[in-house]
Design an enzyme around this catalytic site. Sequence first.
Site, mmCIF file in Angstrom:
data_model
loop_
_atom_site.group_PDB
_atom_site.id
_atom_site.type_symbol
_atom_site.label_atom_id
_atom_site.label_comp_id
_atom_site.label_asym_id
_atom_site.label_seq_id
_atom_site.Cartn_x
_atom_site.Cartn_y
_atom_site.Cartn_z
ATOM 1 N N HIS A 219 -1.153 -1.044 -14.419
ATOM 2 C CA HIS A 219 -1.844 -2.018 -14.902
ATOM 3 C C HIS A 219 -2.622 -1.682 -16.394
ATOM 4 C CE1 HIS A 219 -2.187 -3.531 -10.467
ATOM 5 N NE2 HIS A 219 -1.292 -4.288 -11.038
ATOM 6 N N GLU A 222 -6.605 -0.532 -17.109
ATOM 7 C CA GLU A 222 -6.737 0.573 -16.100
ATOM 8 C C GLU A 222 -6.929 1.731 -17.065
ATOM 9 O OE1 GLU A 222 -5.089 0.106 -12.303
ATOM 10 O OE2 GLU A 222 -5.882 -1.916 -12.252
ATOM 11 N N ARG A 273 -3.720 -7.177 -17.933
ATOM 12 C CA ARG A 273 -3.326 -6.529 -16.794
ATOM 13 C C ARG A 273 -1.668 -6.277 -16.480
ATOM 14 N NH1 ARG A 273 -4.712 -6.017 -10.941
ATOM 15 N NH2 ARG A 273 -2.914 -6.602 -9.670
ATOM 16 N N HIS A 342 -4.564 4.283 -10.580
ATOM 17 C CA HIS A 342 -5.095 2.854 -10.815
ATOM 18 C C HIS A 342 -6.724 3.072 -11.029
ATOM 19 C CE1 HIS A 342 -1.480 0.283 -9.489
ATOM 20 N NE2 HIS A 342 -1.275 1.628 -9.296
ATOM 21 N N GLU A 417 -7.327 4.923 -6.605
ATOM 22 C CA GLU A 417 -8.192 3.929 -7.449
ATOM 23 C C GLU A 417 -9.576 5.034 -7.932
ATOM 24 O OE1 GLU A 417 -7.926 0.924 -8.473
ATOM 25 O OE2 GLU A 417 -6.225 0.252 -6.728
#
Length: 454
Positions: A219, A222, A273, A342, A417
């Site tokens: 993405h 990020e 994104r 991410h 994440e």
Amino acid sequence: MRVGTLVLLCALVAVAWSKPVWKEKNRGYKNYRLVRLSPTTQDQIDFLKRLENTVQLGIDFWTPSDHPGTHNIDIAVPPKTYRTFIRLIEVNKITYKVIQEDIQSLIDTETTSNSKAREDKIKSKACESQGNWKGKDKNKCKNGQVAVATFSNLATDSIVGTYARHGEINAWLDAVAAESNGLATVETIGQTYEGKDMKVLKIGEDGTKPAIWVDAGIHAREWIAPATLVYIIDKFLSEYNSRPELNKYTWYMLPVANPDGYEYSHTSDRLWRKTRSPQSRRCTGVDPNRNWDSHFGEAGTSSNPCSNVYPGTAPFSEKCTQNIRDFINDHKDRLKMYLSFHSYSELWLTPWGWGREKPSDNDEMMRVANLGKTAVQGVNGKSWIVGAPPDILYAASGGSYDWAKEKAGIKYAYTFELRPDGNASNGFVIPASEILPSGKEVYAAVKKVASELI
């Protein structure tokens, strides 16, 4: 959703807009607000899911959720549709709070912090032939000479701890491989839609060793993810030979899995994104983490090409996902683990992302993940949450790590994440000062889980 709410939504959107709010080039975010919602009922969740597909409002869901009362939902809202958005939220009795009044100010702060980090790195290299860099804000070498930052003294390690451009990352990979005395090599696994090279750094020997894959930046916005992987690569190159938990594997590392989108997020739209392939007359890009052949087009996707979670016309419609798929398939017999970085929310995500069913080896997957969580916590005290996306966040189909486990047969497959946590008010826009702390905690986790694979 109640009929009255649906009618109100349609009426307000029609009044507010005849065209979508976004612009494709040189997009700024002045007076865009970041609004945090706290839905408490399933009806409210269902309404927000419908709202997510109302692209005319120009809103951007940073953290969707399937779970009322357990997870905040952060949404970026343009100034032109803010009143419309708030009316909809209030009609549905959803508690909300504006946590950022101007997202552009976050971006400006991030830009300033990255410029300072890059300048300090370059100045420190300028001093190396004269003495040691004195440190922050002193602007002088140890011998008293002024350190001047110029591109001519940008050395190969100068991107570590900074948000580098895609071309800089590729050049750095080539440079560190050339200086590694044979420890590392670079392989171009293909080109993107826009013709950018996707470069993988291999650390360790080929042959019979088992292998581990790590990617970041699928993405585009990020940025902390590629920067964290660059830090980890730098640590690997100095510690690989002395650490058995690392050198029993060959490692394949791809710092930027979506180069077209990542570069666009630097040049034109910080919060972009998706990929950059044309999808319709008005809309560009596919969500590359919905583009994999694992329950494609199901939960957590949209059929609207303008949506941020549009999965594409078919699995692997995107060149970047095709290239990764082909490389992994060529090496899958040796791959023991797949990791994808991410941001944000500080989560260790386990399969499956697409639904509540669990893999047959879920206990083992959770055992290793929880050991990694403990390693993260031991560095800076961060307490990540471990679990499958449908249980702790939201269901999302067509993800890379689900495909890696389900189709490529890689036993251990996880998504990280990274920073910041779910209570932060800056989301994807993170000062460069967070890169090194993020790198240290994730490096500790990677080392730990590598030692635990069976």
